[in-house]
Design an enzyme around this catalytic site. Structure first.
Site, PDB file in Angstrom:
ATOM      1  N   SER A 242       2.281  12.537 -22.597  1.00 49.80           N
ATOM      2  CA  SER A 242       2.527  11.557 -21.535  1.00 49.80           C
ATOM      3  C   SER A 242       2.775  12.234 -20.203  1.00 49.80           C
ATOM      4  O   SER A 242       2.971  11.568 -19.192  1.00 49.80           O
ATOM      5  CB  SER A 242       3.725  10.662 -21.888  1.00 49.80           C
ATOM      6  OG  SER A 242       4.892  11.437 -22.018  1.00 49.80           O
TER       7      SER A 242
ATOM      8  N   ASN B  66      15.494   9.878 -25.821  1.00 50.74           N
ATOM      9  CA  ASN B  66      15.531   8.408 -25.748  1.00 50.74           C
ATOM     10  C   ASN B  66      16.459   7.913 -24.642  1.00 50.74           C
ATOM     11  O   ASN B  66      16.095   7.015 -23.870  1.00 50.74           O
ATOM     12  CB  ASN B  66      15.944   7.816 -27.098  1.00 50.74           C
ATOM     13  CG  ASN B  66      14.942   8.166 -28.188  1.00 50.74           C
ATOM     14  OD1 ASN B  66      13.873   8.702 -27.885  1.00 50.74           O
ATOM     15  ND2 ASN B  66      15.271   7.873 -29.431  1.00 50.74           N
TER      16      ASN B  66
ATOM     17  N   THR C 229      -4.936 -29.592   2.624  1.00 47.32           N
ATOM     18  CA  THR C 229      -4.640 -29.819   1.205  1.00 47.32           C
ATOM     19  C   THR C 229      -5.996 -30.015   0.558  1.00 47.32           C
ATOM     20  O   THR C 229      -6.919 -30.556   1.189  1.00 47.32           O
ATOM     21  CB  THR C 229      -3.772 -31.077   0.967  1.00 47.32           C
ATOM     22  OG1 THR C 229      -4.492 -32.218   1.416  1.00 47.32           O
ATOM     23  CG2 THR C 229      -2.440 -30.997   1.720  1.00 47.32           C
ATOM     24  N   HIS C 230      -6.139 -29.549  -0.664  1.00 49.24           N
ATOM     25  CA  HIS C 230      -7.441 -29.592  -1.363  1.00 49.24           C
ATOM     26  C   HIS C 230      -8.519 -28.885  -0.546  1.00 49.24           C
ATOM     27  O   HIS C 230      -9.696 -29.205  -0.672  1.00 49.24           O
ATOM     28  CB  HIS C 230      -7.892 -31.025  -1.645  1.00 49.24           C
ATOM     29  CG  HIS C 230      -6.826 -31.885  -2.246  1.00 49.24           C
ATOM     30  ND1 HIS C 230      -6.667 -32.051  -3.609  1.00 49.24           N
ATOM     31  CD2 HIS C 230      -5.829 -32.613  -1.672  1.00 49.24           C
ATOM     32  CE1 HIS C 230      -5.645 -32.851  -3.841  1.00 49.24           C
ATOM     33  NE2 HIS C 230      -5.105 -33.197  -2.679  1.00 49.24           N
TER      34      HIS C 230
ATOM     35  N   SER D  24     -22.205  -4.036   5.392  1.00 45.21           N
ATOM     36  CA  SER D  24     -23.035  -4.134   4.194  1.00 45.21           C
ATOM     37  C   SER D  24     -24.076  -3.032   4.238  1.00 45.21           C
ATOM     38  O   SER D  24     -24.578  -2.686   5.308  1.00 45.21           O
ATOM     39  CB  SER D  24     -23.717  -5.504   4.165  1.00 45.21           C
ATOM     40  OG  SER D  24     -24.904  -5.439   3.403  1.00 45.21           O
TER      41      SER D  24
ATOM     42  N   LYS E  20     -23.280  -7.941   8.681  1.00 47.93           N
ATOM     43  CA  LYS E  20     -22.081  -8.287   7.915  1.00 47.93           C
ATOM     44  C   LYS E  20     -20.836  -7.547   8.393  1.00 47.93           C
ATOM     45  O   LYS E  20     -20.883  -6.394   8.800  1.00 47.93           O
ATOM     46  CB  LYS E  20     -22.293  -7.963   6.423  1.00 47.93           C
ATOM     47  CG  LYS E  20     -23.270  -8.855   5.723  1.00 47.93           C
ATOM     48  CD  LYS E  20     -22.873 -10.334   5.689  1.00 47.93           C
ATOM     49  CE  LYS E  20     -21.670 -10.567   4.799  1.00 47.93           C
ATOM     50  NZ  LYS E  20     -21.995 -10.377   3.382  1.00 47.93           N
TER      51      LYS E  20
ATOM     52  N   ASN F 140     -17.177  -7.530   6.521  1.00 45.01           N
ATOM     53  CA  ASN F 140     -16.553  -8.113   5.334  1.00 45.01           C
ATOM     54  C   ASN F 140     -15.047  -7.852   5.271  1.00 45.01           C
ATOM     55  O   ASN F 140     -14.588  -6.765   5.596  1.00 45.01           O
ATOM     56  CB  ASN F 140     -17.204  -7.536   4.073  1.00 45.01           C
ATOM     57  CG  ASN F 140     -18.679  -7.887   3.988  1.00 45.01           C
ATOM     58  OD1 ASN F 140     -19.081  -8.970   4.414  1.00 45.01           O
ATOM     59  ND2 ASN F 140     -19.473  -6.971   3.468  1.00 45.01           N
TER      60      ASN F 140
ATOM     61  N   GLU G 240     -10.047  -9.042  -0.046  1.00 45.89           N
ATOM     62  CA  GLU G 240     -10.700  -9.247  -1.345  1.00 45.89           C
ATOM     63  C   GLU G 240     -10.139  -8.290  -2.399  1.00 45.89           C
ATOM     64  O   GLU G 240      -9.878  -8.679  -3.544  1.00 45.89           O
ATOM     65  CB  GLU G 240     -12.203  -9.041  -1.214  1.00 45.89           C
ATOM     66  CG  GLU G 240     -12.872 -10.110  -0.377  1.00 45.89           C
ATOM     67  CD  GLU G 240     -14.316  -9.734  -0.079  1.00 45.89           C
ATOM     68  OE1 GLU G 240     -15.200 -10.201  -0.791  1.00 45.89           O
ATOM     69  OE2 GLU G 240     -14.549  -8.940   0.866  1.00 45.89           O
TER      70      GLU G 240
ATOM     71  N   TYR H 294      14.580   2.882 -30.502  1.00 43.21           N
ATOM     72  CA  TYR H 294      13.428   3.484 -29.831  1.00 43.21           C
ATOM     73  C   TYR H 294      12.219   3.518 -30.752  1.00 43.21           C
ATOM     74  O   TYR H 294      12.328   3.818 -31.941  1.00 43.21           O
ATOM     75  CB  TYR H 294      13.748   4.920 -29.369  1.00 43.21           C
ATOM     76  CG  TYR H 294      12.569   5.575 -28.670  1.00 43.21           C
ATOM     77  CD1 TYR H 294      12.355   5.402 -27.312  1.00 43.21           C
ATOM     78  CD2 TYR H 294      11.633   6.321 -29.394  1.00 43.21           C
ATOM     79  CE1 TYR H 294      11.260   5.960 -26.681  1.00 43.21           C
ATOM     80  CE2 TYR H 294      10.527   6.880 -28.774  1.00 43.21           C
ATOM     81  CZ  TYR H 294      10.346   6.694 -27.415  1.00 43.21           C
ATOM     82  OH  TYR H 294       9.248   7.226 -26.797  1.00 43.21           O
TER      83      TYR H 294
ATOM     84  N   GLN I 187       6.606   4.627 -24.874  1.00 39.54           N
ATOM     85  CA  GLN I 187       6.016   5.602 -23.949  1.00 39.54           C
ATOM     86  C   GLN I 187       4.960   4.943 -23.054  1.00 39.54           C
ATOM     87  O   GLN I 187       4.695   5.418 -21.955  1.00 39.54           O
ATOM     88  CB  GLN I 187       5.398   6.759 -24.739  1.00 39.54           C
ATOM     89  CG  GLN I 187       4.724   7.807 -23.878  1.00 39.54           C
ATOM     90  CD  GLN I 187       4.437   9.074 -24.668  1.00 39.54           C
ATOM     91  OE1 GLN I 187       5.349   9.752 -25.107  1.00 39.54           O
ATOM     92  NE2 GLN I 187       3.171   9.375 -24.876  1.00 39.54           N
TER      93      GLN I 187
ATOM     94  N   LYS J 128       5.429   3.324 -18.927  1.00 39.57           N
ATOM     95  CA  LYS J 128       5.463   3.904 -17.576  1.00 39.57           C
ATOM     96  C   LYS J 128       4.177   3.692 -16.787  1.00 39.57           C
ATOM     97  O   LYS J 128       4.221   3.427 -15.585  1.00 39.57           O
ATOM     98  CB  LYS J 128       5.815   5.395 -17.670  1.00 39.57           C
ATOM     99  CG  LYS J 128       7.318   5.585 -17.924  1.00 39.57           C
ATOM    100  CD  LYS J 128       7.691   6.975 -18.314  1.00 39.57           C
ATOM    101  CE  LYS J 128       7.393   7.292 -19.752  1.00 39.57           C
ATOM    102  NZ  LYS J 128       8.085   6.440 -20.751  1.00 39.57           N
TER     103      LYS J 128
END
Ligand code: ARG
Length: 456
Positions: free
Chosen positions: A20, A107, A152-153, A274, A280, A282, A287, A314, A319, A322
């Site tokens: 790890s 531990n 709204t909507h 692009s 473009k 973007n 996003e 434990y 492990q 993390k």
């Protein structure tokens, strides 16, 4: 490292599978701080002489410096950050290094390290949230009088001031910060001294270790302390909610930056082109942020699933905690930083937005409210105005442009004066005076309130 009962080394595959350190090396500083506090407690308990403690402390501090300076190579064969550091200490100071792990297990060690790491990560994330709030506040302040349709909507609904829309996110981020703060209060417990699961026959002064490491309390159940990760789940949950808020803001930015809305101009520095279409520009930052919310949810679900069904205490499954935690903090922190920078450089097209907000239909509710003030029940008023909206649409007229006879026929209360006074965007906003509503006065007060809070 501990050959003991083993006569054969672990299979190469197990070594790869089980290591790890490629992830948990990030705990090195916390691990060393914890080890020094532990060694100090061992010396107070008489297990180490003061000289031995000093040698261990010096050795650990030198290792820390080497790691921080990039002069240290972690060895995956030594599995994790804890064993790497301990092995290196023994290599440097000799057999004395082998005394450090008295009355301690990995531990309680790893439970400590993760809490220490998260305590800092939470503080830093809350700072980043502040930065984000300040950037939004700056953006709102640069366009304090701008109006736009509220939706709204995703249909135009009622006009609002831009700062009101933006401050909605500032409120959300404040709650996110509060959730992280709650989490920090609950994780403020020292697990060290819990040993593998049942403490140790060598009793150390846990309160002193807690003071040294800045914890307000010590854990009261060693089995709980080594095996629960609810504090990590809480943080992952708070970060997932934060990500959800960032994703909603991203969506607003993406819509506003489209030609269809045309409300927002992002700087060249915060957009991409692009490879094919030369025209473009973007909104990739928004996003990507919207997309990265997926991993925040994923990390939360991974942690919940990881813990589900683990018997006390434990288990090696832990492990896996993390990677998820590190990733959630990293993802949120980088999103907050770049988003703040983008919003500081963004410009709002006040003219475009005002034109969109000036559609008289957005004040249809205000017209119905006038009828109510004249004594008409709201449901009837709603129907009367609805019919006028349909009539105006059929004749391709704005709602405010219907001939007076039609208005008066719908209700004698709808005189030309009333119609004229209702369809003023300025008056409509000024009339929204309740707490939390977007009258210019209320919005200015809230802007000032946030400015004061965030400049502190
Ligand atoms: N690398 C381990 C982890 O992250 C440290 C604790 C190992 N404990 C053990 N009994 N194998 O959980």
């Amino acid at each position: 490292m501990w050959k003991g009962r083993f006569q054969e080394a672990a299979s190469g595959l197990l070594q790869d599978y089980g290591e790890s350190v490629s992830v948990d090396w990030r705990l090195f500083d916390h691990d060393i701080r914890g080890s020094i506090a532990h060694a100090r407690a061992l010396s107070v308990a008489g297990i180490l002489t003061p000289e031995e403690f000093c040698a261990i402390e010096t050795g650990l501090l030198e290792i820390r410096e080497d790691i921080a300076e990039g002069r240290f190579e972690f060895d995956p064969e030594l599995e994790d950050v804890h064993m790497n550091i301990e092995a290196e200490l023994t290599r440097r100071i000799g057999p004395l290094g082998a005394r450090l792990h008295t009355a301690r297990s990995r531990n309680d060690q790893v439970a400590l390290d993760l809490r220490l790491w998260m305590r800092e990560a939470i503080e830093e994330t809350r700072e980043d949230l502040r930065g984000m709030q300040r950037a939004l506040l700056g953006f709102a302040g640069r366009h304090a009088d701008a109006v736009l349709p509220g939706y709204t909507h995703l249909q135009r609904a009622q006009p609002v001031l831009l700062p009101h829309h933006v401050l909605a996110y500032v409120e959300m981020f404040e709650r996110d910060s509060g959730r992280l703060g709650d989490c920090a209060r609950r994780l403020d417990v020292l697990p060290l001294g819990s040993g593998a699961l049942a403490g140790s026959t060598i009793a150390l002064d846990r309160e002193a270790m807690a003071r040294e490491l800045g914890f307000s309390r010590v854990s009261q159940n060693s089995m709980d302390a080594v095996s629960d990760r609810d504090f990590a789940i809480e943080a992952a949950s708070a970060l997932a909610v934060l990500g959800m808020h960032l994703s909603r803001l991203s969506e607003d930015v993406i819509l506003w930056a489209s030609a269809e809305f045309g409300f927002l101009r992002l700087s060249d520095r915060h957009t991409t082109g692009s490879s094919l279409m030369p025209q473009k520009k973007n909104p990739d930052i928004a996003e990507l942020t919207r997309g990265k919310t997926g991993r925040l949810y994923g990390n939360l679900v991974a942690l919940l699933t990881l813990m589900k069904g683990l018997p006390l205490t434990y288990n090696r499954d832990l492990q896996e905690d993390k990677e998820a935690i590190f990733d959630s903090f990293h993802t949120v922190r980088s999103a907050l930083k770049i988003f703040a920078e983008m919003m500081m450089a963004a410009e709002f097209d006040e003219e475009r937005a005002r034109a969109a907000a000036s559609d008289p239909n957005l004040l249809a509710t205000d017209l119905a409210d006038r009828l109510v003030m004249g004594g008409v029940p709201f449901r009837h008023a709603h129907e009367i105005v609805g019919k006028l909206v349909a009539l105006a649409a059929a004749r391709r007229l704005p709602l405010s442009g219907l001939p007076p006879e039609d208005c008066l026929a719908a209700s004698p209360l709808l005189t030309p004066e009333t119609i004229q006074s209702v369809f003023s965007l300025k008056a409509a906003l000024e009339a929204r005076t309740a707490a939390g509503a977007p009258s210019p006065q209320r919005v200015a007060e809230r802007l000032a309130w946030w400015n004061e809070l965030l400049s502190a």
